[in-house]
Design an enzyme around this catalytic site. Sequence first.
Site, PDB file in Angstrom:
ATOM      1  N   GLN A 254       0.843  -1.197   0.000  1.00 45.54           N
ATOM      2  CA  GLN A 254       0.000   0.000   0.000  1.00 45.54           C
ATOM      3  C   GLN A 254       0.882   1.253   0.000  1.00 45.54           C
ATOM      4  OE1 GLN A 254      -3.481  -0.164   0.105  1.00 45.54           O
ATOM      5  NE2 GLN A 254      -3.491   2.026  -0.165  1.00 45.54           N
ATOM      6  N   PHE A 255       1.343   1.671  -1.188  1.00 45.69           N
ATOM      7  CA  PHE A 255       2.242   2.821  -1.268  1.00 45.69           C
ATOM      8  C   PHE A 255       1.581   4.115  -0.805  1.00 45.69           C
ATOM      9  CE2 PHE A 255       0.099   3.408  -5.277  1.00 45.69           C
ATOM     10  CZ  PHE A 255       0.159   4.773  -5.521  1.00 45.69           C
ATOM     11  N   THR A 256       0.249   4.175  -0.828  1.00 48.16           N
ATOM     12  CA  THR A 256      -0.437   5.411  -0.460  1.00 48.16           C
ATOM     13  C   THR A 256      -0.372   5.703   1.038  1.00 48.16           C
ATOM     14  OG1 THR A 256      -2.605   4.326  -0.285  1.00 48.16           O
ATOM     15  CG2 THR A 256      -2.005   5.273  -2.428  1.00 48.16           C
TER      16      THR A 256
END
Length: 149
Positions: free
Chosen positions: A78-80
Amino acid sequence: MRAVVQRVKESNVSVDGEIISKINKGLMVLLGIENDDTEEDLDYILKKVTKLRVFDDEDGVMNKSLIDCDLELLVVSQFTLYGDVRKGNRPSYVRSAKFDEGIVLYEKFLEKLKELNIKFGHGKYGADMDVYLINDGPVTILLDSNKEF
């Protein structure tokens, strides 16, 4: 490294409409990797996730871990989690690891789960995924290897 940890009754992740991994009772973890994370950050998050005491003991007190209860884990990249909206409304992801660097730590995280004999499933790094879960409690814990929270 950051993680959003949710206690779940069940969870699954799908890519292009196909379920690629699913678990029963356990923890669903959204894992964010920062551009300067190291194996030390990984070990910190891994230890916290696997030893987090959020499952009930015999007295109904959250005093047992995933390992204590022999439950499952679902890990989804989950890069966000490193989205920064302090300036404006469009998130900046400059702190998120680049694909080639992030996938190495993500895969190492999964390897270490195997070494610990933890039953787990995982998403596909960098893919557009749909995540389904039934949050149990709800119990949601935020972890950060830099201890920003």
